[in-house]
Enzyme design. Structure first.
Site, PDB file in Angstrom:
ATOM      1  CE  LYS A  65      -4.122   1.747   2.406  1.00  0.00           C
ATOM      2  NZ  LYS A  65      -5.064   1.445   3.506  1.00  0.00           N
ATOM      3  N   GLY A  98      -4.977  -3.384   5.415  1.00  0.00           N
ATOM      4  CA  GLY A  98      -4.316  -4.511   4.781  1.00  0.00           C
ATOM      5  C   GLY A  98      -4.941  -5.848   5.099  1.00  0.00           C
ATOM      6  CE  LYS A 114       6.431  -3.287  10.009  1.00  0.00           C
ATOM      7  NZ  LYS A 114       5.292  -2.750   9.226  1.00  0.00           N
TER       8      LYS A 114
END
Length: 553
Positions: free
Chosen positions: A217, A278, A520
């Protein structure tokens, strides 16, 4: 309307107090006693989704009778839903309000299947994606050297992989993707940045006939972009320097400019609306691999989801399938202290269903912060795990029978064709497992089993304790006629709406996922060589990983 206005913690609602008392009342009652005291229980605690496309047929049934509930419990669960204003929440959900309140946007994935209008001022056009998919199916797309594209490789992760992977596995023809005797495109999925997964797919791919769909996305997902870069290098090495490899790429992304800058042709960048999360995106352009696989049956998939949308939106709470599925799950987690749910699909095509459900439930409702910013006082999403039956019966079911943990169970059972003997064995096993895990086996029954084997009395007494199964594992069985596109669509939408029910009542936002960003951030810092303030374990592991890499060189 601000979604934090007039927010009330669920623990302060009268029904919550009543349910806490119910949990104490029912905690030690054997599940089999519920049936002994109420012979009509199975029928009364089963809900049906009718199939409006075939009015005389049932689309799906959910049997909740093996849950630790009675009439008073379910009445107060419904009361809890009303006190939490669930009916208003469902209406606002389908009206496209910004219920994703942290990111200030709607969660209107139902619009992709026609279950609700898209949010105002939004654009939803899937014609280009559909044309592309059908051209690929019909062999009308060619690569840079003139070869017909026959192999679609989806590069994505999370919601850009789990949903379409599950659906393709469930609905692909086991004989191959064949229409009219012509073999169409093969579909593969690559999610892991571990080189092994992509290398395995590339080893059996032909660069002249392969097409990579980059599903991201934001078009900045590190794992997906790393795999996309390797795919581009592989194409160049196989087809030759100077060859334009853009014919071998498409993208599903909202970052149009980034996709084009990578080398995707502008007319092959298919958008994903920002109001489609998502993990809810298989209905959108993220479902491109499924559309390529099943063609026009993709519309049946959408219809199945839309039928469940209509049921969820219009059916009173007392007969509402997603509401009951959500409420019984909330009851197990927040009141009975059951910390995990095993998803047990009795269908090889649904082998990835537990993985899809893990993301749907745990990424959606694995939260502790309420709508008003305070911390929840109750457990929210349980740990979701599972595997395909009957495989699990020869693996982890032992723990369910004789382990020390309480586990809630969801049996997913396509009944299948009546003339298929192996399918009947599979379904019989599903039904038997649900019954056995509820009833269990006591000491006297264990002794009887051993006596029937002709063992001497002393051996019976020695072994009998080892055959005892406590039972009392609560379960829901969801059964439907066939694992086809329509029923798969209804099943996935059922669980999507279950997540909404629970998140709304718990008072959390089911549509963001800020927590996953922390890891992350640390990974990006390590990749860039930023040492910063590291704990001793992290510093040691970074040093050892580099030492091991040096050994390999």
């Amino acid at each position: 309307m601000d979604d934090t206005d007039d927010f009330t913690s669920p623990q302060s609602l009268p029904a919550w107090t009543a349910l806490t008392a119910h949990a104490r009342r029912l905690a030690d009652q054997p599940l089999s006693a519920f049936f002994a005291n109420d012979p009509g229980r199975a029928n009364r605690f089963s809900l049906v989704l009718e199939n409006p496309t075939e009015l005389d047929k049932t689309a799906l049934i959910a049997d909740f009778s093996k849950q630790r509930i009675d009439d008073k419990t379910i009445a107060d669960l419904i009361r809890l839903a009303r006190e939490a204003q669930l009916e208003e929440g469902i209406q606002r959900f389908f009206d496209g309000e910004a219920l994703n309140f942290t990111e200030k946007r709607a969660a209107s994935h139902m619009a992709m299947r026609g279950g609700c209008p898209p949010p105002s001022n939004s654009r939803m056009d899937t014609r280009a994606m559909r044309t592309f998919a059908f051209d690929l199916r019909e062999g009308l797309l060619t690569g840079s050297t003139g070869g017909t594209i026959r192999h679609l490789i989806n590069l994505g992760i999370g919601g850009s992989d789990l949903g379409p992977r599950l659906a393709v596995e469930a609905l692909a023809d086991p004989r191959g993707n064949i229409v009219g005797g012509i073999e169409l495109a093969r579909v593969d999925f690559v999610a892991n940045v571990d080189p092994r997964e992509l290398d395995t797919v590339l080893a059996r791919a032909d660069a002249a006939t392969a097409l990579f769909v980059i599903s991201s996305k934001s078009f900045n997902t590190p794992e997906t972009l790393a795999n996309a870069e390797v795919a581009r290098q592989w194409l160049t090495s196989q087809l030759g320097e100077g060859i334009d490899v853009s014919a071998h790429f498409a993208a599903v992304s909202n970052a149009f400019e980034a996709a084009v800058a990578f080398g995707v042709r502008p007319d092959r960048v298919f958008p994903l609306p920002d109001w489609v999360g998502g993990r809810f995106s298989v209905w959108s352009a993220i479902g491109l691999p499924l559309l390529v696989t099943i063609g026009g049956m993709f519309d049946d998939f959408l219809v199945g989801g839309r039928i469940m949308d209509d049921h969820f939106r219009l059916t009173p709470l007392e007969q509402n399938l997603p509401v009951w599925l959500g409420l019984t799950g909330l009851w197990n987690s927040s009141f009975l202290g059951i910390q995990s749910v095993a998803a047990l699909p009795y269908a090889h095509g649904l082998r990835s269903f537990p993985s899809w459900l893990q993301q749907l439930e745990m990424e959606s409702n694995g939260k502790q912060t309420l709508r008003d910013g305070s911390r929840t006082e109750t457990d929210t999403a349980p740990i979701v795990w599972g595997g395909a039956g009957t495989i699990g019966q020869h693996a982890f079911h032992q723990l369910l029978y004789q382990g020390t943990r309480r586990v809630a169970l969801d049996f997913i059972v396509p009944a299948g064709e009546s003339n298929n003997s192996r399918q009947r064995i599979l379904v019989d096993n599903a039904i038997a497992q649900a019954a056995a895990l509820m009833v269990g086996r006591d000491f006297d029954a264990a002794r009887a089993v051993l006596a029937n084997r002709g063992l001497p009395a002393a051996e019976i007494e020695r072994l009998a304790p080892h055959l005892i199964c406590e039972g009392n594992q609560p379960s829901t069985t969801i059964m439907f006629p066939l694992l086809d596109a329509f029923h798969l669509g209804a099943l996935l939408a059922l669980y999507e709406h279950k997540v909404f029910v629970q998140g709304w009542i718990w008072g959390i936002n089911s549509f963001d996922q800020y927590g996953v960003e922390l890891g992350k951030e640390i990974a990006r810092a390590l990749a860039s060589g930023e040492t910063g303030e590291q704990d001793p374990s992290t510093a040691q592991l970074v040093r050892l990983s580099e030492e091991f890499r040096q050994q390999i060189r």
